[in-house]
Design a protein around this motif. Structure first.
Motif, PDB file in Angstrom:
ATOM      1  N   ILE A   1      28.199  42.711  42.769  1.00  0.00           N
ATOM      2  CA  ILE A   1      29.822  42.084  41.810  1.00  0.00           C
ATOM      3  C   ILE A   1      29.588  43.200  40.208  1.00  0.00           C
ATOM      4  N   LEU A   2      28.513  42.560  39.177  1.00  0.00           N
ATOM      5  CA  LEU A   2      27.812  43.240  38.538  1.00  0.00           C
ATOM      6  C   LEU A   2      28.174  44.794  38.323  1.00  0.00           C
ATOM      7  N   THR A   3      26.753  45.212  39.116  1.00  0.00           N
ATOM      8  CA  THR A   3      26.187  46.156  39.056  1.00  0.00           C
ATOM      9  C   THR A   3      26.544  47.872  39.256  1.00  0.00           C
ATOM     10  N   LYS A   4      28.030  47.145  39.982  1.00  0.00           N
ATOM     11  CA  LYS A   4      28.774  48.163  40.830  1.00  0.00           C
ATOM     12  C   LYS A   4      30.744  47.292  40.960  1.00  0.00           C
ATOM     13  N   GLY A   5      30.269  46.478  40.445  1.00  0.00           N
ATOM     14  CA  GLY A   5      32.211  45.911  40.138  1.00  0.00           C
ATOM     15  C   GLY A   5      32.348  46.811  39.258  1.00  0.00           C
ATOM     16  N   GLU A   6      33.989  46.853  39.493  1.00  0.00           N
ATOM     17  CA  GLU A   6      35.074  47.874  38.260  1.00  0.00           C
ATOM     18  C   GLU A   6      36.100  46.643  37.841  1.00  0.00           C
ATOM     19  N   MET A   7      36.349  47.054  36.008  1.00  0.00           N
ATOM     20  CA  MET A   7      37.047  45.940  35.536  1.00  0.00           C
ATOM     21  C   MET A   7      38.606  46.048  35.660  1.00  0.00           C
ATOM     22  N   GLY A   8      38.863  45.075  35.865  1.00  0.00           N
ATOM     23  CA  GLY A   8      40.366  45.075  36.108  1.00  0.00           C
ATOM     24  C   GLY A   8      41.065  43.709  36.372  1.00  0.00           C
ATOM     25  N   TYR A   9      42.168  43.808  37.515  1.00  0.00           N
ATOM     26  CA  TYR A   9      42.675  42.632  37.258  1.00  0.00           C
ATOM     27  C   TYR A   9      43.108  42.093  38.791  1.00  0.00           C
ATOM     28  N   TYR A  10      42.468  40.974  38.784  1.00  0.00           N
ATOM     29  CA  TYR A  10      42.033  40.441  40.188  1.00  0.00           C
ATOM     30  C   TYR A  10      42.392  39.391  40.716  1.00  0.00           C
ATOM     31  N   SER A  11      43.087  39.323  42.118  1.00  0.00           N
ATOM     32  CA  SER A  11      42.725  37.138  42.938  1.00  0.00           C
ATOM     33  C   SER A  11      42.163  37.612  43.894  1.00  0.00           C
ATOM     34  N   ILE A  12      41.523  36.193  44.160  1.00  0.00           N
ATOM     35  CA  ILE A  12      41.850  35.980  45.363  1.00  0.00           C
ATOM     36  C   ILE A  12      42.198  36.254  46.526  1.00  0.00           C
TER      37      ILE A  12
ATOM     38  N   LEU B   1      46.447  36.729  38.960  1.00  0.00           N
ATOM     39  CA  LEU B   1      46.010  37.113  38.299  1.00  0.00           C
ATOM     40  C   LEU B   1      44.616  36.892  37.097  1.00  0.00           C
ATOM     41  N   VAL B   2      43.196  37.291  36.879  1.00  0.00           N
ATOM     42  CA  VAL B   2      42.059  37.169  35.783  1.00  0.00           C
ATOM     43  C   VAL B   2      41.648  38.494  35.575  1.00  0.00           C
ATOM     44  N   LYS B   3      40.955  38.948  34.292  1.00  0.00           N
ATOM     45  CA  LYS B   3      40.416  40.286  33.827  1.00  0.00           C
ATOM     46  C   LYS B   3      39.204  40.458  34.375  1.00  0.00           C
ATOM     47  N   THR B   4      38.573  40.825  35.205  1.00  0.00           N
ATOM     48  CA  THR B   4      37.745  40.888  35.433  1.00  0.00           C
ATOM     49  C   THR B   4      36.767  42.154  36.546  1.00  0.00           C
ATOM     50  N   TYR B   5      35.932  41.840  36.454  1.00  0.00           N
ATOM     51  CA  TYR B   5      35.040  42.734  37.858  1.00  0.00           C
ATOM     52  C   TYR B   5      35.931  42.653  39.030  1.00  0.00           C
ATOM     53  N   GLY B   6      35.648  43.656  39.861  1.00  0.00           N
ATOM     54  CA  GLY B   6      36.301  43.317  41.436  1.00  0.00           C
ATOM     55  C   GLY B   6      35.254  44.771  42.171  1.00  0.00           C
ATOM     56  N   LEU B   7      35.018  44.286  43.612  1.00  0.00           N
ATOM     57  CA  LEU B   7      34.895  44.988  44.305  1.00  0.00           C
ATOM     58  C   LEU B   7      35.756  45.442  45.485  1.00  0.00           C
TER      59      LEU B   7
END
Length: 391
Positions: free
Chosen positions: A271-282, A290-296
């Motif tokens: 999740i950290l080494t390959k995740g991309e910053m964006g807006y995501y939900s669970i 939504l939160v602004k974070t890394y997502g896969l």
């Protein structure tokens, strides 16, 4: 006894956003999805959050949890680093998630919530079941079919603690087991009155109470005349690493303390080494903010990694990683297994599946460092022995 939590989200531009438009949400906007107390906590920018007396009373039964130096483990991995273990296996649930479960259940009870629904791979469900029962709240836990097959004891433990457990069948649309269960729990919640859905990681209401771990450890280490050079945590949704590291992250940000924060993540979910910053939900239903974070987009393979399989992470972890303040490295299931087995063989302590990845991170940092003080928390592995070879 710690009297306040640390709100790590007060140290950066944390926010929650509307589905579709991505407009910033206010505390009032969250009502209906969050109960009032959790909405208030989620949007708080206070650095210190008082622990309610009712929650402190429960904590006093198992906190502070023990801190010990793992000298035999140090010898086993041939390091001159000092490795200190914060044992969250001493909590009611055998893992760190009890810290969040009791605060969340108390706040829901105070707000008149009658039923909580949640997703779980097992450990979170046990913690929340115990806490919900304590505060007289009905709990429905949704666990995916694979987790139930791999960890069949979890369903029994949740039911023993008073929860109703629903096993969710795998489907072709969900690779992320947590999103699969979350979607099912949310569908159920929408049909019920006086109920609320709670996600077992990522969001502020979950992360903030975890910081009691690091706040306690800081005092315990100070009593020994020690301060960590390196703090290691595992990273699924981020609550584990933030629970241990937030107190030291705050010291670094406010006072310039030279502490390293290292995140061990499972290779199937980088999740950290390959995740991309964006807006995501669970969830995939446009329900939770939504939160602004890394997502896969998905997992690398189908290896079972328990609670480390979240395809989004707490925004604080993503933010501090993007600033170079949190370091991250992936470890294979084989490396996690070997680390857990070496810890058991040397210290005689069995750890949870997820803790194996943390210990792999500890070994990595210890071998690449000289004379450092390393801090890590562990969870009990009494019911995870099937994952390891302890013979």
């Amino acid at each position: 006894m710690i009297n306040h939590f640390l709100n790590i989200n007060a140290f950066f531009d944390y926010g929650m956003y509307r589905q579709q438009s991505k407009e910033a949400l206010t505390e009032k906007d969250l009502l209906g999805v969050f109960p009032p107390s959790l909405a208030r906590l989620e949007m708080s920018r206070d650095q210190l959050i008082p622990i309610p007396e009712e929650v402190k009373e429960v904590y006093s039964r198992y906190r502070p949890t023990p801190l010990f130096r793992a000298e035999k483990f140090e010898k086993a991995i041939e390091t001159d680093c000092e490795i200190y273990i914060k044992d969250e296996g001493a909590t009611h649930s055998g893992n760190h998630k009890a810290n969040s479960a009791y605060l969340i259940s108390y706040m829901c009870h105070k707000d008149g919530v009658k039923t909580i629904t949640t997703e779980t791979t097992g450990n979170w469900g046990i913690a929340l079941a115990q806490a919900a029962k304590h505060f007289g709240i009905r709990l429905l836990c949704f666990i995916d079919e694979e987790s139930n097959n791999v960890r069949p004891d979890r369903k029994l433990q949740m039911e023993k603690a008073g929860a109703e457990v629903i096993v969710v069948k795998l489907d072709q649309y969900h690779q992320d087991l947590l999103t699969l269960s979350a979607d099912s729990a949310i569908e159920y919640t929408k049909k019920m009155e006086d109920s609320i859905y709670i996600f077992g990681s990522v969001y502020g209401y979950f992360v903030i109470p975890q910081t009691v771990i690091g706040l306690e450890a800081k005092e315990q280490l100070a009593a020994l005349g020690k301060y960590p050079d390196i703090v290691v945590g595992s990273c699924g949704g981020g609550a584990n690493i933030l629970g241990t590291a937030s107190a030291f992250l705050a010291d670094r940000l406010e006072h310039g303390n030279k502490v390293e924060v290292f995140s061990s993540e499972a290779e199937p979910c980088p999740i950290l080494t390959k995740g991309e910053m964006g807006y995501y939900s669970i969830d995939s239903q446009d329900y939770y903010p939504l939160v602004k974070t890394y997502g896969l987009k998905g997992l690398n393979d189908s290896t079972y990694i328990g609670g480390l399989g979240s395809t989004i992470v707490a925004p604080a972890v993503a933010h501090f990683h993007s600033k170079g303040i949190i370091e991250a490295k992936t470890f294979t299931p084989a490396e996690a297994k070997e680390a857990a087995e070496r810890f058991y063989q040397s210290q005689g302590v069995s750890v949870a599946l997820e803790t194996g990845y943390q210990l792999a991170g500890v070994i990595h940092k210890a071998k690449s460092s000289k004379g450092k003080v390393i801090l890590v928390n562990i969870s009990s592995g009494v019911n995870d022995k099937q994952f390891f070879d302890y013979n």
